[in-house]
Scaffold this active site. Structure first.
Site, PDB file in Angstrom:
ATOM      1  N   GLU A 191    -140.925 113.675  73.690  1.00  0.00           N
ATOM      2  CA  GLU A 191    -140.050 113.479  72.519  1.00  0.00           C
ATOM      3  C   GLU A 191    -138.803 112.732  72.965  1.00  0.00           C
ATOM      4  O   GLU A 191    -138.421 112.814  74.132  1.00  0.00           O
ATOM      5  CB  GLU A 191    -139.576 114.838  71.978  1.00  0.00           C
ATOM      6  N   LYS A 218    -134.960 112.233  73.534  1.00  0.00           N
ATOM      7  CA  LYS A 218    -133.864 113.176  73.767  1.00  0.00           C
ATOM      8  C   LYS A 218    -132.643 112.648  73.017  1.00  0.00           C
ATOM      9  O   LYS A 218    -131.959 111.733  73.469  1.00  0.00           O
ATOM     10  CB  LYS A 218    -133.567 113.293  75.262  1.00  0.00           C
ATOM     11  N   ASP A 225    -129.001 112.413  71.420  1.00  0.00           N
ATOM     12  CA  ASP A 225    -127.723 112.770  72.007  1.00  0.00           C
ATOM     13  C   ASP A 225    -126.814 113.393  70.953  1.00  0.00           C
ATOM     14  O   ASP A 225    -126.035 112.711  70.301  1.00  0.00           O
ATOM     15  CB  ASP A 225    -127.086 111.513  72.607  1.00  0.00           C
ATOM     16  N   TYR A 228    -132.414 117.249  63.570  1.00  0.00           N
ATOM     17  CA  TYR A 228    -133.795 117.029  64.001  1.00  0.00           C
ATOM     18  C   TYR A 228    -134.306 118.311  64.651  1.00  0.00           C
ATOM     19  O   TYR A 228    -133.727 118.788  65.629  1.00  0.00           O
ATOM     20  CB  TYR A 228    -133.872 115.890  65.014  1.00  0.00           C
ATOM     21  N   LYS A 285    -133.793 111.196  82.242  1.00  0.00           N
ATOM     22  CA  LYS A 285    -132.541 110.601  81.775  1.00  0.00           C
ATOM     23  C   LYS A 285    -132.525 109.099  81.991  1.00  0.00           C
ATOM     24  O   LYS A 285    -132.875 108.623  83.066  1.00  0.00           O
ATOM     25  CB  LYS A 285    -131.362 111.214  82.545  1.00  0.00           C
ATOM     26  N   CYS A 323     -98.062  86.703  64.376  1.00  0.00           N
ATOM     27  CA  CYS A 323     -99.474  86.828  64.032  1.00  0.00           C
ATOM     28  C   CYS A 323    -100.209  85.537  64.390  1.00  0.00           C
ATOM     29  O   CYS A 323     -99.790  84.458  63.961  1.00  0.00           O
ATOM     30  CB  CYS A 323     -99.599  87.106  62.537  1.00  0.00           C
ATOM     31  N   CYS A 334    -101.346  83.734  60.825  1.00  0.00           N
ATOM     32  CA  CYS A 334    -100.426  83.166  59.840  1.00  0.00           C
ATOM     33  C   CYS A 334     -99.053  82.845  60.423  1.00  0.00           C
ATOM     34  O   CYS A 334     -98.225  82.249  59.743  1.00  0.00           O
ATOM     35  CB  CYS A 334    -100.269  84.124  58.656  1.00  0.00           C
ATOM     36  N   CYS A 358     -99.670  92.752  61.712  1.00  0.00           N
ATOM     37  CA  CYS A 358     -99.086  91.667  60.937  1.00  0.00           C
ATOM     38  C   CYS A 358     -98.768  92.267  59.575  1.00  0.00           C
ATOM     39  O   CYS A 358     -99.624  92.871  58.949  1.00  0.00           O
ATOM     40  CB  CYS A 358    -100.104  90.536  60.783  1.00  0.00           C
ATOM     41  N   CYS A 381    -101.299  87.021  54.644  1.00  0.00           N
ATOM     42  CA  CYS A 381    -101.986  86.493  55.816  1.00  0.00           C
ATOM     43  C   CYS A 381    -103.473  86.373  55.446  1.00  0.00           C
ATOM     44  O   CYS A 381    -104.066  87.346  54.981  1.00  0.00           O
ATOM     45  CB  CYS A 381    -101.798  87.449  56.989  1.00  0.00           C
TER      46      CYS A 381
HETATM   47  S1  IVH Z   1    -135.673 120.947  74.328  1.00  0.00           S
HETATM   48  C1  IVH Z   1    -135.085 124.814  76.846  1.00  0.00           C
HETATM   49  N1  IVH Z   1    -136.018 118.705  72.926  1.00  0.00           N
HETATM   50  O1  IVH Z   1    -131.068 118.045  75.288  1.00  0.00           O
HETATM   51  C2  IVH Z   1    -135.326 123.613  76.042  1.00  0.00           C
HETATM   52  N2  IVH Z   1    -133.881 119.227  73.788  1.00  0.00           N
HETATM   53  O2  IVH Z   1    -130.619 119.672  78.263  1.00  0.00           O
HETATM   54  C3  IVH Z   1    -134.156 122.774  75.731  1.00  0.00           C
HETATM   55  N3  IVH Z   1    -132.142 117.592  73.233  1.00  0.00           N
HETATM   56  O3  IVH Z   1    -129.677 121.255  75.057  1.00  0.00           O
HETATM   57  C4  IVH Z   1    -134.212 121.816  74.661  1.00  0.00           C
HETATM   58  N4  IVH Z   1    -133.432 116.230  72.079  1.00  0.00           N
HETATM   59  O4  IVH Z   1    -129.348 119.654  73.100  1.00  0.00           O
HETATM   60  C5  IVH Z   1    -135.177 119.507  73.624  1.00  0.00           C
HETATM   61  N5  IVH Z   1    -136.410 116.766  71.688  1.00  0.00           N
HETATM   62  C6  IVH Z   1    -135.578 117.572  72.353  1.00  0.00           C
HETATM   63  C7  IVH Z   1    -134.206 117.252  72.512  1.00  0.00           C
HETATM   64  C8  IVH Z   1    -133.392 118.111  73.242  1.00  0.00           C
HETATM   65  C9  IVH Z   1    -132.211 116.467  72.521  1.00  0.00           C
HETATM   66  C10 IVH Z   1    -130.924 118.136  73.901  1.00  0.00           C
HETATM   67  C11 IVH Z   1    -130.653 119.586  73.606  1.00  0.00           C
HETATM   68  C12 IVH Z   1    -130.702 120.315  74.928  1.00  0.00           C
HETATM   69  C13 IVH Z   1    -130.539 119.186  75.917  1.00  0.00           C
HETATM   70  C14 IVH Z   1    -131.386 119.470  77.157  1.00  0.00           C
END
Ligand code: IVH
Length: 672
Positions: free
Chosen positions: A118, A120, A122, A229, A320, A412, A415, A430, A435
């Site tokens: 999936e 990740k 932010d 999500y 990451k 400015c 102008c 300005c 302007c």
């Molecule tokens: S699983 C124990 N799935 O990433 C399982 N986390 O360090 C932990 N995050 O704290 C979470 N998308 O805030 C999972 N599809 C996803 C995610 C996700 C974002 C974040 C979440 C978690 C951190 C993992």
């Protein structure tokens, strides 16, 4: 979906509307596939609100109208999690991901298994508890063991269902875990707004999402357009509800939750790596920020056998992505003038590619930021793409051998007018409203709803008026002829006529609107009203000293300084004279007090009036001391009906409340 409720009783109507609204919310907020326009959606909500207003006993906690509680709370309650909300171990590169995979295979003794990959996202994680099909409690991650109860705020997130009716019989209680995120557009908009109000910008969408969820006023969270999500489905003890993670995601998606569709099951680590690479290359195309990929072993039985370390599961890992940073040289610093007159220094960079995009400019925000970085032209800097579309300079890596300091211009660059940096402020501006860089924005503000209300004066028209030199200050709007307007691209004689009338009619707005329309910093409708009440005429405000200005309600030193500086600018004085010549209200006559012509009277507007917009009509009634209510009741004095008047008209007839047309309203208003 067509919809007719007239034959049903109120309870059935309300329920039917709720179902329809939920359907459209799901289409819009979860699936991104709206089937009806925003206006039609608003209309459905208004119909429901009307029924609930008339029959408060019919309101249910999961009604779409109940998302915002609106009340300010004391603080957040601490709540223990049903099971710890752990974080994940990170794999920083492909080798580390392969090492994770080798460990999993070893621990499972080479039995077959699958991964779910999936994105990740932010943001920040949040657990949401459902009971008897209704959202009961939402809790932030906190320290993993205990979080904060943010239920009221979470309820305002439109992609988070308030109820899950089809789940109740089988799963009376369950918990969903997932990520609260702010998409890039909402983030940009929020920061732009904050900059305008001189508040510090959020560094990235994650901070913005966290800041928006953890405010004490739910209506603020509502305005921030957060998204949720879902990625876990648990029972009350914190154990997964299904025997496979993929099945949980499918169930969540089927039951109205937003689950990121960009997910895959993978037969082995190579497939998982393909997924990681694919999205690393495409991450900039996503509407939200991601910082990697989460890989989970699909089978819950296998998850259980793999178990946990002290802080993270052994059955999942976060791959990451590399930070999107690059080192490059600052070849020059130029200044841009924004639509609000703010002078923004911009670093010109030796072009470099950062995650697939060539970067050659970076904003430096203001003088203080340049000082903080210790930056001079010729230095080598670290540039990062984070949430912003525009990359930013993170720090100076190496001073250039022939470096030279940057100086903010005294005039400015567009102008040549005077620029001002007020005490205690970071931004240099300005202050010439004419302007060219500012003019379009000034016109936009002047014409906007709630100010001069000139419908039909949109961006396309403003661009043409300014670019063709037809308008060099907002006052020129009043000199435009119907023919000139009809000569613009994509403007027929009818719309030109309408626009002409709209501009013409805006002359009659009361003086506080004229003050607000000038676009003086910190002077909105409310301050304009206080200034008007205190001084009585625009000329007096324009001549007032700082001290005199501060005698008006709610005008402090900062606001007074802004008003004072505005009127000292000769070009603004010129503008004022032109507006006066165009016959705008420079004197304060109608007070919003009960002593106006319509004092003590309550009006309800319905249908489309022949010449006045709703806003205009409302404003005129209020300026004359009357009140405008949204629903007809026994307290209503008059219902003003236009074309296509609906249920309010029948209600008025039922309660024997006098119904008048626009002409009669104007007649009443003219008896000043
Ligand atoms: S699983 C124990 N799935 O990433 C399982 N986390 O360090 C932990 N995050 O704290 C979470 N998308 O805030 C999972 N599809 C996803 C995610 C996700 C974002 C974040 C979440 C978690 C951190 C993992």
């Amino acid at each position: 979906m067509s919809f007719s409720t007239s034959a049903l009783d109120p309870a059935a109507q309300a329920e039917s509307l709720r179902e329809t609204i939920r359907h459209h919310e799901h289409q819009y907020y979860v699936l991104d596939q709206p089937e009806i326009s925003d206006g039609e959606y608003d209309d459905l909500v208004r119909r429901l609100q009307r029924i609930e207003h008339d029959h408060p006993e019919l309101i249910t906690p999961d009604s779409p109208t109940q998302r915002v509680g609106g009340k300010t709370r004391e603080g957040f309650q601490k709540v223990p999690h049903s099971s710890p909300m752990l974080s994940l171990d990170n794999a920083m590169d492909e080798a580390e991901l392969r090492a994770f995979d080798a460990r999993v295979r070893e621990l499972l003794g080479d039995e077959p298994f699958r991964y779910v990959a999936e994105l990740k996202m932010d943001g920040l994680s949040m657990a949401v508890r459902y009971e008897d099909a209704c959202l009961r409690q939402a809790i932030t991650r906190g320290d993993g063991a205990t979080g904060e109860d943010v239920t009221e705020n979470a309820r305002t997130i439109r992609s988070l269902p308030l109820s899950v009716p089809n789940a109740a019989s089988k799963y009376p209680k369950f918990e969903v875990r997932g990520e609260v995120v702010m998409n890039r557009r909402a983030f940009e908009r929020l920061n732009a707004e904050r900059e305008e109000r001189e508040l510090t910008r959020f560094a990235n969408p994650r901070n913005a999402a966290a800041g928006s969820l953890r405010v004490l006023e739910p209506s603020i969270t509502a305005s921030r357009r957060l998204d949720y999500y879902a990625y876990f489905l648990l029972d009350t003890s914190g154990a997964p509800l299904f025997d496979s993670h993929w099945k949980s995601l499918e169930w969540l998606s089927r039951h109205g939750f937003k689950v990121n569709p960009k997910r895959e099951t993978c037969a082995d680590v190579e497939e998982a790596l393909d997924f990681c690479r694919e999205w690393e290359a495409q991450r900039e195309t996503l509407p939200y920020e991601i910082d990697g990929v989460v890989l989970k072993v699909d089978s819950v039985d296998q998850q259980r056998r793999l178990g946990y370390t002290a802080k993270a599961p052994r059955w999942a890992i976060a791959f990451k992505y590399a930070a999107r940073q690059v080192e490059t040289e600052v070849t020059d610093i130029s200044v841009q003038v924004g639509r609000t007159g703010a002078l923004t220094p911009v670093a010109h960079l030796a072009p470099r590619a950062v995650s697939g995009v060539t970067v050659s400019r970076a904003t430096l925000h203001n003088e203080d930021e340049i000082a903080r970085l210790g930056l001079q032209i010729g230095d080598t800097v670290v540039v990062e793409r984070s949430g912003d579309v525009i990359p930013k300079v993170v720090r100076v890596k190496m001073q250039g051998t022939r470096r030279r300091p940057f100086r903010m211009p005294k005039e400015c660059p567009v102008c040549g007018g005077r620029v001002v940096r007020e005490e205690g402020e970071a931004v240099t501006r300005c202050i010439n409203v004419n302007c060219p860089a500012r003019l379009k924005e000034s016109i936009r503000h002047f014409a906007s709803r709630g100010v001069m209300n000139i419908e039909g004066l949109g961006d396309a028209v403003i661009d043409q008026l300014v670019d063709r030199g037809l308008v060099t200050s907002v006052a020129d709007l009043y000199d435009l002829s119907k023919e000139q307007l009809a000569g613009l691209d994509r403007m027929g004689p009818k719309s030109a006529g309408n626009l002409f009338n709209k501009i013409d009619r805006s002359r009659f707005f009361a003086m506080p609107r004229v003050i607000a329309a000038l676009g003086i910093r910190f002077v909105g409708e409310r301050t304009a009203e206080f200034l008007a009440q205190h001084f009585g005429s625009l000329d007096k405000i324009s001549e007032a000293s700082r001290e005199e200005l501060m005698e008006a309600d709610e005008v402090g030193p900062k606001v007074a300084e802004s008003i004072f500086t505005f009127f000292r600018e000769p070009r603004n004085q010129e503008l004022l004279q032109k507006l006066k010549a165009a016959n705008l209200s420079f004197e304060y006559t109608a007070r919003r007090k009960k002593d106006g012509t319509l004092g003590g009277l309550t009006f309800v507007l319905t249908g489309t009036l022949p010449t006045l917009s709703r806003e205009d009509a409302k404003h005129r009634i209020e300026s004359a001391g009357g009140k405008v209510a949204s629903a007809v009741s026994r307290k209503t004095s008059y219902v003003v009906a236009g074309d296509d008047a609906g249920s309010k008209l029948s209600k008025a007839k039922e309660l024997k409340i006098p119904v008048i047309d626009e002409a009669a309203l104007l007649e009443l208003l003219s008896k000043k």
